[in-house]
Enzyme design. Sequence first.
Site, PDB file in Angstrom:
ATOM      1  N   ASP A  85      -1.968  -1.571  10.566  1.00 46.98           N
ATOM      2  CA  ASP A  85      -1.987  -1.415   8.811  1.00 46.98           C
ATOM      3  C   ASP A  85      -1.858  -2.721   9.045  1.00 46.98           C
ATOM      4  O   ASP A  85      -2.633  -2.925   7.672  1.00 46.98           O
ATOM      5  CB  ASP A  85      -0.674  -0.888   8.694  1.00 46.98           C
ATOM      6  CG  ASP A  85      -0.217   0.075   8.497  1.00 46.98           C
ATOM      7  OD1 ASP A  85      -0.780   1.288   8.684  1.00 46.98           O
ATOM      8  OD2 ASP A  85       1.088   0.251   7.943  1.00 46.98           O
TER       9      ASP A  85
ATOM     10  N   GLY B  61       7.617   1.464   4.816  1.00 49.94           N
ATOM     11  CA  GLY B  61       6.422   2.482   4.657  1.00 49.94           C
ATOM     12  C   GLY B  61       5.305   1.850   3.776  1.00 49.94           C
ATOM     13  O   GLY B  61       4.542   2.407   2.852  1.00 49.94           O
TER      14      GLY B  61
ATOM     15  N   LYS C 216       0.996  -1.619   0.302  1.00 52.10           N
ATOM     16  CA  LYS C 216      -0.350   0.053   0.375  1.00 52.10           C
ATOM     17  C   LYS C 216       0.535   1.304  -0.047  1.00 52.10           C
ATOM     18  O   LYS C 216       2.346   1.223   0.448  1.00 52.10           O
ATOM     19  CB  LYS C 216      -1.565   0.151   1.561  1.00 52.10           C
ATOM     20  CG  LYS C 216      -0.276  -0.408   2.862  1.00 52.10           C
ATOM     21  CD  LYS C 216       0.138   1.178   2.732  1.00 52.10           C
ATOM     22  CE  LYS C 216       1.192   1.156   4.462  1.00 52.10           C
ATOM     23  NZ  LYS C 216       1.622   2.936   4.809  1.00 52.10           N
TER      24      LYS C 216
ATOM     25  N   GLY D 240       3.452  -1.421   3.612  1.00 53.66           N
ATOM     26  CA  GLY D 240       3.021  -2.149   4.877  1.00 53.66           C
ATOM     27  C   GLY D 240       3.251  -3.673   4.702  1.00 53.66           C
ATOM     28  O   GLY D 240       2.283  -4.702   4.387  1.00 53.66           O
ATOM     29  N   GLY D 241       4.787  -3.863   3.835  1.00 52.05           N
ATOM     30  CA  GLY D 241       5.016  -5.321   3.503  1.00 52.05           C
ATOM     31  C   GLY D 241       4.527  -6.560   5.276  1.00 52.05           C
ATOM     32  O   GLY D 241       4.115  -7.960   4.316  1.00 52.05           O
TER      33      GLY D 241
ATOM     34  N   PRO E  26      10.574  -4.151   0.239  1.00 57.37           N
ATOM     35  CA  PRO E  26      10.949  -3.879   1.276  1.00 57.37           C
ATOM     36  C   PRO E  26      11.126  -3.779   2.021  1.00 57.37           C
ATOM     37  O   PRO E  26       9.519  -4.204   2.188  1.00 57.37           O
ATOM     38  CB  PRO E  26      11.924  -2.218   0.825  1.00 57.37           C
ATOM     39  CG  PRO E  26      10.484  -1.739  -0.311  1.00 57.37           C
ATOM     40  CD  PRO E  26      10.001  -2.863  -1.139  1.00 57.37           C
TER      41      PRO E  26
ATOM     42  N   GLN F 189      10.642  -2.585   6.531  1.00 54.28           N
ATOM     43  CA  GLN F 189      10.416  -1.579   7.136  1.00 54.28           C
ATOM     44  C   GLN F 189      10.531  -0.311   5.958  1.00 54.28           C
ATOM     45  O   GLN F 189      10.919   0.309   6.686  1.00 54.28           O
ATOM     46  CB  GLN F 189      11.814  -1.239   8.027  1.00 54.28           C
ATOM     47  CG  GLN F 189      10.841  -0.830   9.609  1.00 54.28           C
ATOM     48  CD  GLN F 189      12.625  -0.898  10.040  1.00 54.28           C
ATOM     49  OE1 GLN F 189      13.076   0.211   9.777  1.00 54.28           O
ATOM     50  NE2 GLN F 189      12.385  -1.101  11.427  1.00 54.28           N
TER      51      GLN F 189
HETATM   52  O1  C5P Z   1       0.126  -1.292  15.454  1.00 53.14           O
HETATM   53  P1  C5P Z   1       1.786  -1.247  14.880  1.00 53.14           P
HETATM   54  O2  C5P Z   1       2.334  -2.500  15.391  1.00 53.14           O
HETATM   55  O3  C5P Z   1       2.028  -1.062  12.836  1.00 53.14           O
HETATM   56  O4  C5P Z   1       2.172  -0.104  15.348  1.00 53.14           O
HETATM   57  C1  C5P Z   1       3.770   0.310  15.258  1.00 53.14           C
HETATM   58  C2  C5P Z   1       4.594   1.309  16.387  1.00 53.14           C
HETATM   59  O5  C5P Z   1       3.460   2.589  15.847  1.00 53.14           O
HETATM   60  C3  C5P Z   1       3.256   1.329  17.803  1.00 53.14           C
HETATM   61  O6  C5P Z   1       4.189   0.567  18.310  1.00 53.14           O
HETATM   62  C4  C5P Z   1       3.228   3.112  18.383  1.00 53.14           C
HETATM   63  O7  C5P Z   1       4.509   3.266  18.482  1.00 53.14           O
HETATM   64  C5  C5P Z   1       3.454   3.390  16.738  1.00 53.14           C
HETATM   65  N1  C5P Z   1       1.964   3.959  16.442  1.00 53.14           N
HETATM   66  C6  C5P Z   1       1.316   5.342  17.419  1.00 53.14           C
HETATM   67  N2  C5P Z   1       0.102   5.400  16.379  1.00 53.14           N
HETATM   68  C7  C5P Z   1      -0.667   4.586  15.612  1.00 53.14           C
HETATM   69  C8  C5P Z   1      -0.031   3.225  14.771  1.00 53.14           C
HETATM   70  C9  C5P Z   1       1.461   3.299  15.365  1.00 53.14           C
HETATM   71  O8  C5P Z   1       1.440   5.510  17.779  1.00 53.14           O
HETATM   72  N3  C5P Z   1      -1.677   5.442  14.734  1.00 53.14           N
END
Ligand code: C5P
Length: 346
Positions: free
Chosen positions: A147, A109, A21, A111-112, A105, A107
Amino acid sequence: MPCQMAYNLASMTVLVRSFAKINLGLRIGAVREDGFHELLTVYQTIGLHDVIRVNWSRGSGIEILCDDPRVPRDESNTCHLVVEKAMRALKGKGRVVIEIEKRLPVQGGMGGASSNAVATLLALERVMKKTLPAEERLRIAAEVGSDLPLFLVGGTVLGLGRGEQVYPLEDLPAMACVVVTPEVGVSTPKAFAEWDGRMADRIAGAFARPHTGTAKLTGQGASDRMVELGRGLSAWLSESYSGAPFRRGRAENPLLELVRAGIKNDFEQVVFPEYPELSEGKCALERAGAKYASLSGSGSTLYGLFASQEAARAAVTKLRRQGWTAQATVTLTRRKYWQKILVSSF
Ligand code: C5P
């Protein structure tokens, strides 16, 4: 595929595409009580993908196979987490082997890891010939990461809450897209933390200035920024859903209209100063003819939207000559997304 599974006769295998995405705009709001940030974003699935092979057989346990050393193969892998939860919900037994062929890739961005997990969930349902109710799938996906749920919708998706509340938007026609993937790993939690620091500095600065009214205090603060994008999106949506007599119809390309509605990615403000190479990548995409270029999520992926596939291909040639890793693709409508997920089952 480089690593091979040992198949046994009593097993079932499903091969699926795990699409990436991009974020067509992302606004970061206030920090919530659970530590996550309030988000407002428009996700768009694109044609680039990993390939996931899920095998279900007699026995027990979950195994992850992947050649890429950056992908964890233990319980922390998003695919592992999802299968664990799904097996419980499906009351399923047996051994599940997940083979991830990484093309996106890590990490990046795009959403892999989240997409891999959802693709695995869908493949698991298929091999087990069982289906979870849609709400249950969404619950499991949201528990594993913010995501994931978007990949249960596909196409153009509105993301709210911490990004996990997803709503299908009007399916936009496919548009040529160029993705640039610099060799930089941006940490999402760190990018959020930097955003918080920046917001705190702004508020402190406003307090320090004499005669500053409340309007200026919040300035381009968290909620204002969300409201601004919200208005743009709302105007854009009402344009397409409003009644026939006054409807002007979509000019040119609705995706570009969305761009004009004022989409922006807030992460650019904190990620670009730290990684100037990414800001250069965005400029390179613009110079190569992108109608709109942006960071995707917290990066490091950058994308550009182009008027035609030819323009996108020409941009890729130009960007590669300048040393960028660039690939041409298209945005994937919801229909195409679901049509193309399943590769084969045997
Ligand atoms: O939910 P996800 O695993 O994608 O989030 C990874 C990290 O990114 C979370 O632990 C948090 O630190 C940060 N995050 C956030 N606010 C969001 C999504 C992610 O602070 N809306």
